[in-house]
Motif scaffolding. Structure first.
Motif, short mmCIF file in Angstrom:
data_model
loop_
_atom_site.label_atom_id
_atom_site.label_comp_id
_atom_site.label_asym_id
_atom_site.label_seq_id
_atom_site.Cartn_x
_atom_site.Cartn_y
_atom_site.Cartn_z
N PHE A 14 47.23 -25.27 43.74
CA PHE A 14 46.69 -26.11 42.67
C PHE A 14 47.81 -26.48 41.71
O PHE A 14 47.89 -25.95 40.60
CB PHE A 14 45.55 -25.38 41.94
N PRO A 15 48.68 -27.41 42.09
CA PRO A 15 49.89 -27.71 41.30
C PRO A 15 49.55 -28.16 39.88
O PRO A 15 48.62 -28.93 39.66
CB PRO A 15 50.55 -28.84 42.09
N ASP A 16 50.34 -27.65 38.92
CA ASP A 16 50.24 -28.03 37.50
C ASP A 16 48.86 -27.80 36.91
O ASP A 16 48.45 -28.46 35.96
CB ASP A 16 50.65 -29.50 37.30
N ARG A 17 48.12 -26.81 37.46
CA ARG A 17 46.79 -26.51 36.91
C ARG A 17 46.62 -25.03 36.59
O ARG A 17 45.57 -24.64 36.09
CB ARG A 17 45.69 -26.94 37.90
N ILE A 18 47.62 -24.21 36.87
CA ILE A 18 47.46 -22.76 36.73
C ILE A 18 48.24 -22.24 35.52
O ILE A 18 49.42 -22.54 35.34
CB ILE A 18 47.93 -22.03 38.01
N ASP A 19 47.56 -21.43 34.69
CA ASP A 19 48.18 -20.76 33.54
C ASP A 19 48.20 -19.25 33.80
O ASP A 19 47.26 -18.70 34.38
CB ASP A 19 47.36 -20.97 32.26
N LEU A 20 49.26 -18.59 33.33
CA LEU A 20 49.36 -17.14 33.45
C LEU A 20 49.45 -16.51 32.06
O LEU A 20 50.52 -16.48 31.46
CB LEU A 20 50.57 -16.77 34.32
N GLY A 21 48.32 -16.06 31.57
CA GLY A 21 48.29 -15.32 30.30
C GLY A 21 48.48 -13.84 30.58
O GLY A 21 47.84 -13.28 31.47
N TYR A 26 38.94 -19.36 43.00
CA TYR A 26 37.57 -19.84 43.26
C TYR A 26 37.21 -20.97 42.29
O TYR A 26 36.71 -22.03 42.72
CB TYR A 26 36.62 -18.66 43.11
N VAL A 27 37.50 -20.78 41.02
CA VAL A 27 37.17 -21.81 40.02
C VAL A 27 38.07 -23.04 40.19
O VAL A 27 37.59 -24.18 40.12
CB VAL A 27 37.28 -21.24 38.58
N ALA A 28 39.34 -22.81 40.46
CA ALA A 28 40.26 -23.95 40.63
C ALA A 28 39.87 -24.79 41.85
O ALA A 28 39.98 -26.02 41.83
CB ALA A 28 41.69 -23.44 40.77
#
Length: 333
Positions: free
Chosen positions: A105-112, A69-71
């Motif tokens: 959303f390529p190259d915009r997602i982080d997985l913590g 939603y935010v992306a």
């Protein structure tokens, strides 16, 4: 206008998707997107959402959906999890969800990734969490990395989408255990000093001293998460901070509530014994006008040498929360 481009230190947002007293989860989500759109303009680096369950004051239980939603409402901001509590989920499901997000959303997602349940023991059981799940965390991280890798094309179980997709993995921690894991695997490390300050310096030292370069990361990279409540004056910031302090005191005492309206922080605002316990938990909290916050953050950065700050700001009034992040974004730190 990008107001954070003169800053030496990258600044990011940790959004706990806090539900205000008198508000709703729907309001929370709209305010989260509005905040994300503002901080994107102000030059912030990332926007992370945290997984929690069974908390009336926190609405981020379906974390990957909120990330999407935010992306979808932003264009350049990195959006991710701070974190996904991996033992609550099969690694394959996480790989598929974040593979889907990173495809959209390529190259915009982080997985913590974290190893805690993000809830109480009864809810953990309802999530089908294995009591030994935390011990399996390192193996689960490796399984997740396998699903993301190009080399798994011939694997019996594959993450589609996910395979070969660029999803940077971060290890989250609030103690030294995760520092050793992040160092051994050559992954970036984010420490939850906004609620667990005691082992921050020790954990950073362990991580840096034991770091092994990896394909993802050549040099150690540390984020420290902190609380910041900034306003036009020190007094106004202290007033706004009463909401935050009561929220965190509720976590300590087990009396979890929604975020309450700010009150006068005068005498009798909080029991002295409770306040002393609270101060230990929120040692890395910066409250004040721009000069005070800048001075204290400069000292914190000098002491920790972290690469990035991730800032949580539990402020009742949405406009005041926006203004706090705006003030912070303008500081030259």
């Amino acid at each position: 206008m990008n107001i954070n481009n003169h800053s030496h230190t990258k600044i990011s947002v940790l959004d706990l998707a806090i539900v205000r007293e008198g508000g709703s989860a729907s309001d929370t989500f709209k305010n989260s997107l509005d905040l994300a759109q503002h901080v994107e303009k102000w030059g912030y680096n990332r926007y992370w959402l945290a997984e929690h369950h069974n908390m009336p004051g926190i609405a981020s239980s379906a974390t990957s959906i909120l990330i999407g939603y935010v992306a979808s409402g932003t264009t350049t901001l990195r959006v991710g999890s701070g974190g996904i509590m991996l033992p609550n989920h099969a690694p394959l499901i996480v790989a598929e969800q974040f593979g889907t997000l990173a495809t959209l959303f390529p190259d915009r997602i982080d997985l913590g990734l974290g190893r805690a349940p993000g809830t109480d023991q009864f809810t953990a059981a309802a999530l089908k969490r294995d009591e030994h799940a935390a011990q399996e965390f390192p193996a689960n991280v490796e399984e997740l990395q396998l699903y993301f890798s190009e080399g798994n094309k011939k694997g019996r179980v594959r993450a589609i989408p996910g395979e070969g997709v660029n999803v940077p993995i971060w290890i989250l921690g609030s103690s030294t255990d995760s520092a050793y894991l992040a160092a051994a695997k050559g992954l970036p490390y984010a420490f939850a000093s906004h609620f667990a300050p005691a082992q921050l310096l020790t954990a950073i030292a362990i991580y840096r001293n034991n770091f092994q370069p990896s394909e993802q990361l050549q040099e150690p990279y540390v984020i420290a998460c902190i609380n910041v409540i900034a306003a036009d004056s020190d007094d106004e910031a202290e007033r706004l901070a009463t909401s935050f302090k009561r929220l965190f005191l509720g976590i300590i005492t087990g009396n979890r509530q929604q975020l309450k309206e700010a009150v006068d922080p005068g005498e009798g605002f909080m029991d002295p014994m409770e306040e002393a316990a609270l101060q230990q938990m929120i040692a890395y909290t910066f409250i004040g006008g721009s000069e005070k916050v800048k001075r204290e953050l400069d000292y914190f950065l000098e002491k920790t040498k972290v690469d990035e700050l991730m800032v949580a700001s539990a402020i009742y009034e949405h406009e005041a929360r926006l203004h706090s992040y705006e003030i912070l974004g303008q500081l030259e730190i």
